[in-house]
Write a protein that holds these residues in place. Structure first.
Motif: not given
Length: 276
Positions: A170-171, A192-196, A185-188
């Motif tokens: 991915k990098a 990223v820890n969480r998306v809000v 994508e970043a969370e998966r």
């Protein structure tokens, strides 16, 4: 085990950074919304001073890095002054970037207190060097993360955490294409820890900080040290130093071709940021 947290509040406006402490949580805010929080040398120096202040304040238990405006950071301010081409040397570039880019980011990463980045909108190139050193990242649904520096003939930003944050394939995809990584994508991939929702970003980051601040400070310090040192044993620190040296060869090539590394494909880079 819970510890009562004293209430203090300090507001210290600088030119490009805001600093506030409330109930043991230091909020460091990028405050150039009119420029999408693009990073000047002065902003980085102020930001480092704010991190240092939070690190040295015994009342501060958790650090939250956030940004005013639509975007977290458009990266380095390409209008920020460098020496004239005739005065520019690879030594000057190396010294400046080793101190303000890689050096600052590593220092923030190793502050012995938990830190949370709250990211909205665009986080481009050097914007990654602000959020990646943080221990946790909370992202708004509209957050996008990208490193289009390959467009400038350089293999990525100075704090080359891509492989560690995204995994190798991915990098490579993000670097090779210059495309943005969505918050989802970043969370998966675990970056990223969480998306809000965007309107809940500050509240979510604050609530997470408050929960962490109730934990024993020494235990938090030990937990952070254990995880960071595990990464370092696996090669994180050495890899970043090696990638920084590779980055400098990009500047060296640009100097030999164009005489001024910031101008290498600068119009293309500006257009990419404008489209973002």
């Amino acid at each position: 085990m819970c510890h009562e947290i004293a209430h203090i509040e300090v507001r210290t406006p600088m030119d490009q950074i805001l600093y506030e402490v409330t109930d043991g949580i230091a909020a460091i805010t990028l405050n150039r919304p009119e420029a999408a929080n693009a990073q000047t040398m002065a902003l980085l120096d102020e930001l480092d001073a704010a991190w240092t202040r939070a690190a040295e304040d015994d009342e501060v238990r958790v650090i939250v890095l956030r940004a005013n405006g639509k975007h977290f950071s458009a990266g380095h301010d390409l209008k920020d002054r460098w020496p004239e081409p005739k005065d520019l040397t690879l030594e000057w570039i190396n010294n400046t970037e080793a101190r303000r880019y890689l050096g600052y980011s590593l220092r923030w990463r190793n502050v012995p207190k938990p830190s949370i980045a709250a990211v909205q909108g665009k986080c481009i190139a050097a914007g990654l060097m602000l959020c990646w050193p943080c221990d946790l990242i909370v992202a708004a649904e509209n957050a996008e993360f990208s490193d289009p520096v390959v467009r400038m003939g350089i293999g990525g930003v100075e704090y080359h955490g891509h492989t560690w944050e995204l995994g190798a394939r991915k990098a490579k995809e993000i670097l090779f294409t210059g495309r943005a990584l969505t918050a989802g994508e970043a969370e998966r991939v675990g970056m990223v820890n969480r998306v809000v929702p965007l309107g809940e970003l500050d509240v979510a980051a604050r609530e997470l900080a408050e929960r962490i601040a109730r934990m024993p400070a020494f235990g938090l310090r030990q937990a952070k040290r254990a995880v960071n040192q595990t990464l370092d044993v696996q090669g994180f620190y050495s890899a970043l130093q090696s990638a920084f040296d590779i980055h400098q060869t990009g500047h060296g090539n640009a100097l030999s071709v164009d005489g001024y590394p910031v101008l290498t494909r600068l119009d293309e880079m500006k257009e990419h940021i404008k489209q973002a």
